[in-house]
Design a protein around this motif. Structure first.
Motif, PDB file in Angstrom:
ATOM      1  N   ALA A 230      20.820  47.927  67.370  1.00  0.00           N
ATOM      2  CA  ALA A 230      19.562  47.169  67.249  1.00  0.00           C
ATOM      3  C   ALA A 230      19.849  45.686  67.048  1.00  0.00           C
ATOM      4  O   ALA A 230      19.201  44.825  67.659  1.00  0.00           O
ATOM      5  CB  ALA A 230      18.736  47.727  66.092  1.00  0.00           C
ATOM      6  N   ALA A 231      20.835  45.374  66.213  1.00  0.00           N
ATOM      7  CA  ALA A 231      21.160  43.959  65.965  1.00  0.00           C
ATOM      8  C   ALA A 231      21.694  43.296  67.234  1.00  0.00           C
ATOM      9  O   ALA A 231      21.347  42.153  67.549  1.00  0.00           O
ATOM     10  CB  ALA A 231      22.179  43.856  64.831  1.00  0.00           C
ATOM     11  N   LEU A 232      22.513  44.008  67.980  1.00  0.00           N
ATOM     12  CA  LEU A 232      23.089  43.437  69.213  1.00  0.00           C
ATOM     13  C   LEU A 232      21.997  43.237  70.267  1.00  0.00           C
ATOM     14  O   LEU A 232      21.982  42.239  70.993  1.00  0.00           O
ATOM     15  CB  LEU A 232      24.176  44.362  69.763  1.00  0.00           C
ATOM     16  N   ALA A 233      21.071  44.203  70.323  1.00  0.00           N
ATOM     17  CA  ALA A 233      20.005  44.115  71.332  1.00  0.00           C
ATOM     18  C   ALA A 233      19.089  42.923  71.049  1.00  0.00           C
ATOM     19  O   ALA A 233      18.473  42.366  71.960  1.00  0.00           O
ATOM     20  CB  ALA A 233      19.210  45.412  71.347  1.00  0.00           C
ATOM     21  N   ALA A 234      19.003  42.524  69.772  1.00  0.00           N
ATOM     22  CA  ALA A 234      18.135  41.401  69.409  1.00  0.00           C
ATOM     23  C   ALA A 234      18.873  40.069  69.473  1.00  0.00           C
ATOM     24  O   ALA A 234      18.320  39.032  69.111  1.00  0.00           O
ATOM     25  CB  ALA A 234      17.600  41.630  67.996  1.00  0.00           C
ATOM     26  N   ASP A 235      20.092  40.088  69.912  1.00  0.00           N
ATOM     27  CA  ASP A 235      20.924  38.883  69.915  1.00  0.00           C
ATOM     28  C   ASP A 235      21.126  38.441  71.364  1.00  0.00           C
ATOM     29  O   ASP A 235      21.716  39.179  72.165  1.00  0.00           O
ATOM     30  CB  ASP A 235      22.271  39.233  69.248  1.00  0.00           C
ATOM     31  N   ALA A 236      20.648  37.249  71.686  1.00  0.00           N
ATOM     32  CA  ALA A 236      20.660  36.789  73.087  1.00  0.00           C
ATOM     33  C   ALA A 236      22.074  36.651  73.654  1.00  0.00           C
ATOM     34  O   ALA A 236      22.251  36.594  74.868  1.00  0.00           O
ATOM     35  CB  ALA A 236      19.937  35.455  73.186  1.00  0.00           C
ATOM     36  N   ARG A 237      23.066  36.610  72.803  1.00  0.00           N
ATOM     37  CA  ARG A 237      24.441  36.442  73.305  1.00  0.00           C
ATOM     38  C   ARG A 237      25.038  37.747  73.824  1.00  0.00           C
ATOM     39  O   ARG A 237      26.029  37.736  74.551  1.00  0.00           O
ATOM     40  CB  ARG A 237      25.350  35.913  72.178  1.00  0.00           C
ATOM     41  N   PHE A 238      24.431  38.854  73.421  1.00  0.00           N
ATOM     42  CA  PHE A 238      25.057  40.151  73.711  1.00  0.00           C
ATOM     43  C   PHE A 238      24.150  41.057  74.542  1.00  0.00           C
ATOM     44  O   PHE A 238      22.925  40.922  74.509  1.00  0.00           O
ATOM     45  CB  PHE A 238      25.398  40.877  72.408  1.00  0.00           C
ATOM     46  N   ALA A 239      24.785  42.002  75.256  1.00  0.00           N
ATOM     47  CA  ALA A 239      24.038  42.981  76.051  1.00  0.00           C
ATOM     48  C   ALA A 239      24.638  44.365  75.800  1.00  0.00           C
ATOM     49  O   ALA A 239      25.598  44.755  76.460  1.00  0.00           O
ATOM     50  CB  ALA A 239      24.132  42.624  77.528  1.00  0.00           C
ATOM     51  N   PRO A 240      24.089  45.114  74.818  1.00  0.00           N
ATOM     52  CA  PRO A 240      24.610  46.477  74.602  1.00  0.00           C
ATOM     53  C   PRO A 240      24.383  47.320  75.860  1.00  0.00           C
ATOM     54  O   PRO A 240      23.312  47.216  76.472  1.00  0.00           O
ATOM     55  CB  PRO A 240      23.787  47.009  73.432  1.00  0.00           C
TER      56      PRO A 240
END
Ligand SMILES: Cc1ncc(COP(=O)(O)O)c(C=O)c1O
Length: 459
Positions: A345-355
């Protein structure tokens, strides 16, 4: 401090209890030069500092989980007798403990009867399953998904069995239409379904695979080396739950207690639904089985000498932490899975990352957003290094473009795969440590990318 020093006094107490079982014997204390032992063991301790901190919650790299303290103690205790579970002659109590422990694992899948035993690990366990498959279906091929563990193609080659690689869907699960095509093409005798792939922890669609047996009579082997214990967890997604509920319909199952079963290496387990396959193991051993006409584990296993200590450790752990839904052991798995969901969830909300997709078990994989696939891969490696400098140990894994289509981390596919970051959040403590893990990841990413996370991505 990360080690359980306090429990060491229990080892002494247990050793004294064990020793009482041999109290009739004349004294035979080994003569030891204590200072020499001290010198050698302290040298070993110093050498062993050269390791990543596998036991610590900040280690989320490889699929490694520390053994439970009780497993460590039981293993150490057993080495004083050093039983060999090949024959009852070499390990009477530990063979009985192995049979009990393996029966409890089989019961977890609803099997009241089975044939099975522990192995040195998942590779050996899969080897035996494929070997029996070859004996049952001579000349036929093995089919496993492109995300199955590499051991299946390699073991098939060792066994002289043709191997068919089956495509996966965008979420890394065996593509049932592709499997059906392979079965229609003919020659497949065994299908390997992976419940918990090594790289991304995905779960093959077992109900759909089982359904294909109505039209194609194949043997079904489930490789649940990593994922097998998750059948006890209440917080699986619907697809994974459906798959785990059907494991009992397989012909053989592999599960590794040394992955999620809190055991030291090496402890794998192979189970067969039909005890009659034991006939393939038949062999003459005029020098090993002489004290009992009961089943010697060497009569149903390919390995000869095996650590009885592994069985003692597993039995002891399961006595303390039974394989029960809602029990302490299951709650530990659920905590890792919660950790995986909150990391995702944290990664999905972070524009730098794409889970790449939501985790099905407790492995999380994500790409770094960039203009091209090569730049994304280079960023992943740099963040991996920067995180390690901050004592956060991640892993790297390369995934094909097809599995990244949904996440769409790049516009320019200048290569056909991307090196992604990967975290195995397998320890129950990972749930509490997630805030710390995310903070270190953020810091590492900022040092590489120079950008802060999108607003609201962290609490
Ligand atoms: C799904 C799966 N099968 C088999 C293996 C091989 O097991 P081992 O490393 O215990 O030999 C692994 C190891 O990670 C695995 O994840």
């Amino acid at each position: 401090m990360t080690f359980d020093h306090d429990t060491l006094t229990l080892l002494d107490e247990a050793l004294r209890s064990l020793e009482r079982g041999f109290g009739r014997l004349p004294d035979a204390q080994p003569r030891l030069d204590r200072e020499a032992v001290r010198g050698a063991i302290l040298a070993a301790a110093e050498r062993m500092r050269d390791n990543y901190p596998y036991q610590h919650p900040l280690y989320v790299g490889q699929m490694l989980k520390p053994p439970h303290p009780v497993a460590r103690l039981a293993y150490a205790l057993a080495t004083y007798v050093n039983p060999n579970n090949h024959a009852l002659d070499g390990g009477r109590a530990s063979s009985a403990m192995e049979k009990e422990a393996v029966a409890q694992i089989a019961a977890m899948y609803g099997w009241r009867t089975h044939l099975g035993h522990l192995t040195s690990g998942g590779t050996m366990a899969n080897f035996e399953a494929l070997w029996i498959a070859r004996e049952e279906r001579p000349g036929a091929a093995v089919a496993a998904s492109a995300q199955a563990h590499y051991t299946h193609s390699r073991l098939s080659a060792v066994l002289g069995m043709p191997f068919r690689k089956v495509a996966v869907d965008a979420r890394g699960r065996m593509d049932v239409a592709a499997l059906e095509q392979a079965l229609a093409d003919g020659g497949v005798g065994t299908v390997v379904a992976t419940l918990g792939t090594t790289a991304a922890g995905t779960v093959d669609p077992l109900p759909e695979i089982v359904a294909l047996r109505e039209r194609h009579a194949f043997r079904l082997h489930v490789d649940a080396a990593y994922g097998g214990y998750f059948t006890l967890a209440y917080n699986l997604d619907t697809d994974a739950r459906r798959a785990f509920d059907r494991i009992g319909e397989a012909d053989s199952i592999v599960i590794d207690p040394h992955k999620h079963g809190l055991q030291p290496y090496g402890c794998g387990c192979v189970l067969f639904r039909e005890p009659v396959v034991g006939r393939h193991y038949r062999h003459d051993s005029p020098y090993t089985y002489f004290t009992s006409s009961d089943l010697h584990l060497g009569e149903i296993s390919l390995e000869c000498s095996r650590a009885g200590a592994a069985a003692v450790a597993l039995w002891t752990t399961m006595r303390m932490l039974p394989l029960e839904r809602g029990g302490e052991f299951a709650r530990g798995l659920e905590a890792g899975r919660d950790a995986a969901l909150s990391l995702h969830a944290a990664l999905a909300a972070d524009a730098r990352f794409a889970p790449i997709f939501p985790p099905q078990l407790d492995i999380v994989v994500w790409a770094v957003r960039a203009e091209s696939a090569s730049a994304s891969s280079a960023h992943a490696r740099a963040i991996f290094d920067a995180a390690a400098e901050r004592d956060l140990h991640l892993a790297l894994a390369t995934f094909p473009r097809a599995m990244l289509a949904v996440a769409a981390p790049v516009d320019d596919w200048d290569r056909d795969d991307i090196m992604c970051l990967r975290a195995c959040v397998m320890k129950p403590e990972h749930r509490e440590w997630m805030a710390d893990i995310l903070e270190r990841l953020d810091d590492a990413a900022q040092s590489v990318l120079g950008t802060a996370p999108r607003d609201g991505s962290r609490s």
